[in-house]
Scaffold this active site. Structure first.
Site, short mmCIF file in Angstrom:
data_model
loop_
_atom_site.label_atom_id
_atom_site.label_comp_id
_atom_site.label_asym_id
_atom_site.label_seq_id
_atom_site.Cartn_x
_atom_site.Cartn_y
_atom_site.Cartn_z
N GLU A 116 -1.06 7.99 1.65
CA GLU A 116 -0.73 8.99 2.67
C GLU A 116 0.58 8.64 3.37
OE1 GLU A 116 -2.69 11.32 6.45
OE2 GLU A 116 -3.70 9.56 5.66
N GLU A 155 -11.50 6.19 -2.13
CA GLU A 155 -12.60 6.28 -1.17
C GLU A 155 -13.94 6.64 -1.79
OE1 GLU A 155 -8.83 6.67 1.18
OE2 GLU A 155 -9.57 7.44 -0.72
#
Length: 256
Positions: free
Chosen positions: A110, A130
């Site tokens: 990100e 994740e």
């Protein structure tokens, strides 16, 4: 040395993650240092462009440091990008080039996607691990991936936790250039030189306009008046651009 190094050379700010022993995982202290860096970059008119890089060949950044348990999570762990959604959601007003190598995953992915230009070493791998490890939260990285990658490729990363290599990321338009690792710093510097060859104020106004209506219909964007663009019309750089064109020479920007 600090885990986040911040230096300014000429009109270029350099932000460098310096925690290679932890694959540059972001600690709360690093998060605060990053916020201070972005704040200075946005406020300092002498800074025209930014490089974002990281120490260590193995990894650009693997996201938030969670080794100390929940209380050690940085704001970045909640998603948001430059400082995380738990703190102020900061947008860098100056054009930014990210130089990425090795693992660029989770919040680190990100962080890279917050840049305007991404140069990747051929060692780089991008991913969202994740779900693969059973973790999911308010992931800003998910929302950015959906906006910067083709739908099915973004969903592939989000749902499987698999990584893609630099060449594949280049193919999908995620990165601008792929180079050998030992050429990464030079490639990033070359992109910064391209940015600073343009009028810094025009670049900043263009970035503000492009991002300011990114999520709106085209009709709304076309009907919007952008203050940075209108303000640029009265700047010395605007006049210098006109003079340089008339005199058939390269402009000399002052950033004012």
């Amino acid at each position: 040395m600090a885990d986040v190094e911040f230096t300014v050379e000429g009109h270029v700010a350099h932000v460098r993650l310096n925690r290679p022993q932890g694959l540059n995982a972001i600690t709360p202290e690093m998060d605060d240092l990053l916020l201070a860096a972005w704040t200075e970059i946005n406020a300092n008119p002498e800074i025209w462009a930014v490089t974002l890089s990281a120490e260590g060949e193995k990894g650009f950044c693997i996201g938030a440091d969670v080794s100390g348990g929940a209380e050690r999570k940085s704001r970045m762990a909640l998603g948001g990008g430059l400082t995380g959604i738990g703190g102020p959601l900061v947008t860098c007003k100056k054009p930014m080039v990210a130089a990425v190598q090795g693992f660029c995953v989770g919040g680190g992915f990100e962080l890279a996607m917050c840049a305007d230009i991404i140069v990747a070493a051929d060692t780089a791998q991008f991913g969202l691990p994740e779900t693969k490890v059973g973790i999911i939260g308010e992931c800003g990285v998910v929302h950015r991936a959906m906006r910067q990658l083709p739908y099915h490729i973004a969903m592939q990363l989000i749902l499987t936790g698999e990584r893609i290599k630099a060449a594949e990321a280049r193919h999908y338009g995620l990165v601008n250039e792929v180079v050998p690792y030992d050429q990464l710093a030079d490639a990033a510097a070359a992109w910064v030189a391209k940015l600073n060859a343009a009028s810094p104020l025009a670049v900043q106004a263009a970035k503000a306009a492009a991002l300011g209506r990114l999520g709106h219909p085209l009709e709304v964007a076309l009907a919007t008046r952008f203050e940075p663009i209108e303000e640029y019309a009265a700047t010395e750089d605007k006049k210098e651009g006109e003079r340089a064109a008339g005199e058939r020479r390269k402009p000399v920007w002052a950033g004012r």
